[in-house]
Design a protein around this motif. Structure first.
Motif, PDB file in Angstrom:
ATOM      1  N   LEU A  10      49.371  76.614  30.958  1.00 17.99           N
ATOM      2  CA  LEU A  10      48.205  75.762  31.203  1.00 17.99           C
ATOM      3  C   LEU A  10      48.256  75.174  32.610  1.00 17.99           C
ATOM      4  CD1 LEU A  10      45.641  74.488  30.064  1.00 17.99           C
ATOM      5  CD2 LEU A  10      47.059  72.610  29.203  1.00 17.99           C
ATOM      6  N   GLU A  11      49.428  74.770  33.043  1.00 14.70           N
ATOM      7  CA  GLU A  11      49.576  74.237  34.404  1.00 14.70           C
ATOM      8  C   GLU A  11      49.236  75.300  35.443  1.00 14.70           C
ATOM      9  OE1 GLU A  11      52.783  71.684  37.029  1.00 14.70           O
ATOM     10  OE2 GLU A  11      53.474  72.775  35.273  1.00 14.70           O
ATOM     11  N   ARG A  12      49.656  76.528  35.204  1.00 16.26           N
ATOM     12  CA  ARG A  12      49.330  77.632  36.118  1.00 16.26           C
ATOM     13  C   ARG A  12      47.829  77.887  36.141  1.00 16.26           C
ATOM     14  NH1 ARG A  12      47.585  82.244  35.602  1.00 16.26           N
ATOM     15  NH2 ARG A  12      47.910  82.353  33.375  1.00 16.26           N
ATOM     16  N   ALA A  13      47.190  77.823  34.978  1.00 12.46           N
ATOM     17  CA  ALA A  13      45.746  78.078  34.902  1.00 12.46           C
ATOM     18  C   ALA A  13      44.939  76.972  35.564  1.00 12.46           C
ATOM     19  CB  ALA A  13      45.326  78.235  33.441  1.00 12.46           C
ATOM     20  N   LEU A  14      45.488  75.768  35.602  1.00 12.85           N
ATOM     21  CA  LEU A  14      44.775  74.631  36.203  1.00 12.85           C
ATOM     22  C   LEU A  14      45.205  74.378  37.642  1.00 12.85           C
ATOM     23  CD1 LEU A  14      44.959  72.108  33.225  1.00 12.85           C
ATOM     24  CD2 LEU A  14      43.027  73.534  33.887  1.00 12.85           C
ATOM     25  N   GLY A  15      45.825  75.344  38.270  1.00  8.49           N
ATOM     26  CA  GLY A  15      46.396  75.172  39.604  1.00  8.49           C
ATOM     27  C   GLY A  15      45.431  74.726  40.681  1.00  8.49           C
ATOM     28  N   LYS A  16      44.148  75.032  40.570  1.00  6.79           N
ATOM     29  CA  LYS A  16      43.170  74.671  41.611  1.00  6.79           C
ATOM     30  C   LYS A  16      42.579  73.269  41.427  1.00  6.79           C
ATOM     31  CE  LYS A  16      42.696  78.796  43.669  1.00  6.79           C
ATOM     32  NZ  LYS A  16      42.742  79.085  45.037  1.00  6.79           N
ATOM     33  N   LEU A  17      42.927  72.598  40.351  1.00  8.04           N
ATOM     34  CA  LEU A  17      42.396  71.256  40.101  1.00  8.04           C
ATOM     35  C   LEU A  17      43.289  70.202  40.752  1.00  8.04           C
ATOM     36  CD1 LEU A  17      41.299  71.490  36.369  1.00  8.04           C
ATOM     37  CD2 LEU A  17      39.885  71.655  38.391  1.00  8.04           C
ATOM     38  N   PRO A  18      42.780  68.976  40.920  1.00  9.71           N
ATOM     39  CA  PRO A  18      43.608  67.903  41.480  1.00  9.71           C
ATOM     40  C   PRO A  18      44.836  67.643  40.606  1.00  9.71           C
ATOM     41  CG  PRO A  18      41.305  67.242  41.424  1.00  9.71           C
ATOM     42  CD  PRO A  18      41.399  68.540  40.704  1.00  9.71           C
ATOM     43  N   HIS A  19      45.916  67.228  41.253  1.00 13.33           N
ATOM     44  CA  HIS A  19      47.186  67.028  40.568  1.00 13.33           C
ATOM     45  C   HIS A  19      47.066  66.010  39.434  1.00 13.33           C
ATOM     46  CE1 HIS A  19      51.506  67.048  40.070  1.00 13.33           C
ATOM     47  NE2 HIS A  19      51.516  65.719  40.168  1.00 13.33           N
ATOM     48  N   ALA A  20      46.313  64.953  39.640  1.00 10.75           N
ATOM     49  CA  ALA A  20      46.152  63.922  38.608  1.00 10.75           C
ATOM     50  C   ALA A  20      45.465  64.486  37.369  1.00 10.75           C
ATOM     51  CB  ALA A  20      45.364  62.745  39.163  1.00 10.75           C
ATOM     52  N   GLU A  21      44.456  65.335  37.572  1.00 10.58           N
ATOM     53  CA  GLU A  21      43.753  65.950  36.449  1.00 10.58           C
ATOM     54  C   GLU A  21      44.680  66.866  35.663  1.00 10.58           C
ATOM     55  OE1 GLU A  21      40.521  65.532  35.428  1.00 10.58           O
ATOM     56  OE2 GLU A  21      40.194  64.026  36.961  1.00 10.58           O
ATOM     57  N   VAL A  22      45.500  67.638  36.373  1.00  9.50           N
ATOM     58  CA  VAL A  22      46.429  68.554  35.724  1.00  9.50           C
ATOM     59  C   VAL A  22      47.446  67.771  34.900  1.00  9.50           C
ATOM     60  CG1 VAL A  22      48.216  70.295  36.124  1.00  9.50           C
ATOM     61  CG2 VAL A  22      46.113  70.351  37.466  1.00  9.50           C
ATOM     62  N   GLU A  23      48.007  66.708  35.486  1.00  6.03           N
ATOM     63  CA  GLU A  23      48.996  65.898  34.770  1.00  6.03           C
ATOM     64  C   GLU A  23      48.384  65.252  33.522  1.00  6.03           C
ATOM     65  OE1 GLU A  23      52.297  65.593  35.270  1.00  6.03           O
ATOM     66  OE2 GLU A  23      52.011  67.163  36.764  1.00  6.03           O
ATOM     67  N   GLN A  24      47.154  64.794  33.631  1.00 10.09           N
ATOM     68  CA  GLN A  24      46.483  64.183  32.488  1.00 10.09           C
ATOM     69  C   GLN A  24      46.260  65.210  31.381  1.00 10.09           C
ATOM     70  OE1 GLN A  24      42.705  62.474  33.503  1.00 10.09           O
ATOM     71  NE2 GLN A  24      42.454  61.466  31.538  1.00 10.09           N
ATOM     72  N   ALA A  25      45.836  66.419  31.741  1.00 10.10           N
ATOM     73  CA  ALA A  25      45.610  67.461  30.746  1.00 10.10           C
ATOM     74  C   ALA A  25      46.920  67.883  30.085  1.00 10.10           C
ATOM     75  CB  ALA A  25      44.935  68.671  31.396  1.00 10.10           C
ATOM     76  N   LEU A  26      47.981  68.012  30.875  1.00 13.64           N
ATOM     77  CA  LEU A  26      49.271  68.396  30.309  1.00 13.64           C
ATOM     78  C   LEU A  26      49.787  67.335  29.336  1.00 13.64           C
ATOM     79  CD1 LEU A  26      51.069  69.934  33.427  1.00 13.64           C
ATOM     80  CD2 LEU A  26      50.058  71.149  31.480  1.00 13.64           C
ATOM     81  N   ALA A  27      49.630  66.075  29.691  1.00 12.54           N
ATOM     82  CA  ALA A  27      50.066  64.997  28.797  1.00 12.54           C
ATOM     83  C   ALA A  27      49.254  64.998  27.504  1.00 12.54           C
ATOM     84  CB  ALA A  27      49.936  63.651  29.501  1.00 12.54           C
ATOM     85  N   PHE A  28      47.954  65.244  27.610  1.00 16.03           N
ATOM     86  CA  PHE A  28      47.102  65.283  26.424  1.00 16.03           C
ATOM     87  C   PHE A  28      47.521  66.412  25.485  1.00 16.03           C
ATOM     88  CE2 PHE A  28      43.418  67.119  24.256  1.00 16.03           C
ATOM     89  CZ  PHE A  28      43.003  66.033  23.499  1.00 16.03           C
ATOM     90  N   TYR A  29      47.703  67.621  26.022  1.00 18.25           N
ATOM     91  CA  TYR A  29      48.041  68.754  25.169  1.00 18.25           C
ATOM     92  C   TYR A  29      49.478  68.687  24.668  1.00 18.25           C
ATOM     93  CZ  TYR A  29      43.520  70.816  25.721  1.00 18.25           C
ATOM     94  OH  TYR A  29      42.175  71.021  25.642  1.00 18.25           O
ATOM     95  N   ASP A  30      50.365  68.065  25.405  1.00 18.69           N
ATOM     96  CA  ASP A  30      51.727  67.840  24.919  1.00 18.69           C
ATOM     97  C   ASP A  30      51.691  66.937  23.689  1.00 18.69           C
ATOM     98  OD1 ASP A  30      54.504  67.723  24.707  1.00 18.69           O
ATOM     99  OD2 ASP A  30      54.698  66.199  26.273  1.00 18.69           O
ATOM    100  N   GLU A  31      50.907  65.876  23.774  1.00 17.44           N
ATOM    101  CA  GLU A  31      50.784  64.957  22.648  1.00 17.44           C
ATOM    102  C   GLU A  31      50.068  65.621  21.471  1.00 17.44           C
ATOM    103  OE1 GLU A  31      48.862  60.594  21.663  1.00 17.44           O
ATOM    104  OE2 GLU A  31      49.319  61.109  23.741  1.00 17.44           O
ATOM    105  N   ALA A  32      49.047  66.450  21.754  1.00 11.87           N
ATOM    106  CA  ALA A  32      48.315  67.124  20.683  1.00 11.87           C
ATOM    107  C   ALA A  32      49.228  68.073  19.915  1.00 11.87           C
ATOM    108  CB  ALA A  32      47.123  67.883  21.261  1.00 11.87           C
TER     109      ALA A  32
END
Length: 126
Positions: A10-32
């Motif tokens: 998921l981090e690789r797929a979101l590579g073009k997005l801002p770092h804060a957005e990627v970290e937020q998405a990773l934290a959300f899916y980790d918790e999910a």
């Protein structure tokens, strides 16, 4: 697929997005994934239950505002391109020397009025 594999993909797929957005998405899916595992699903079932990574990445990219997306895309460019852009647009930032004050004539005051000393005869003091 394990939780760590999912998050790294998921981090690789979101590579073009801002770092804060990627970290937020990773934290959300980790918790999910952790929540689903606490509900009794195995790690592989919890990851599979979320759906394909490409669809998740496309949804996150669609929800990201366009300006941060454009900034993140511009930051991934080459150093040479950034130097060329700075060189091209630098005249806009640097004030030109042609705007400097022009020298005043000795017959003009600093307020643009002519001085009584120039071109006029002075009356004698006596």
């Amino acid at each position: 697929m394990t939780k760590q594999e999912f998050l790294s993909e998921l981090e690789r797929a979101l590579g073009k997005l801002p770092h804060a957005e990627v970290e937020q998405a990773l934290a959300f899916y980790d918790e999910a994934i952790s929540d689903r595992m606490e509900d009794g699903l195995s790690e592989a079932e919890a990851v599979a239950d979320l759906g394909p990574i490409d669809e998740i990445a496309a949804q996150i990219a669609a929800e990201t505002p366009p300006i941060p997306r454009a900034i993140a895309r511009a930051n991934t460019g080459s150093r040479t391109l950034n130097i060329v852009l700075i060189a091209v647009f630098s005249p806009i930032w640097v004030p030109s020397s042609s705007r400097s004050r022009r020298p005043r004539s000795p017959c003009t005051s600093r307020f643009g009025r002519s001085s009584p000393r120039c071109g006029q005869r002075m009356r004698p003091w006596y």
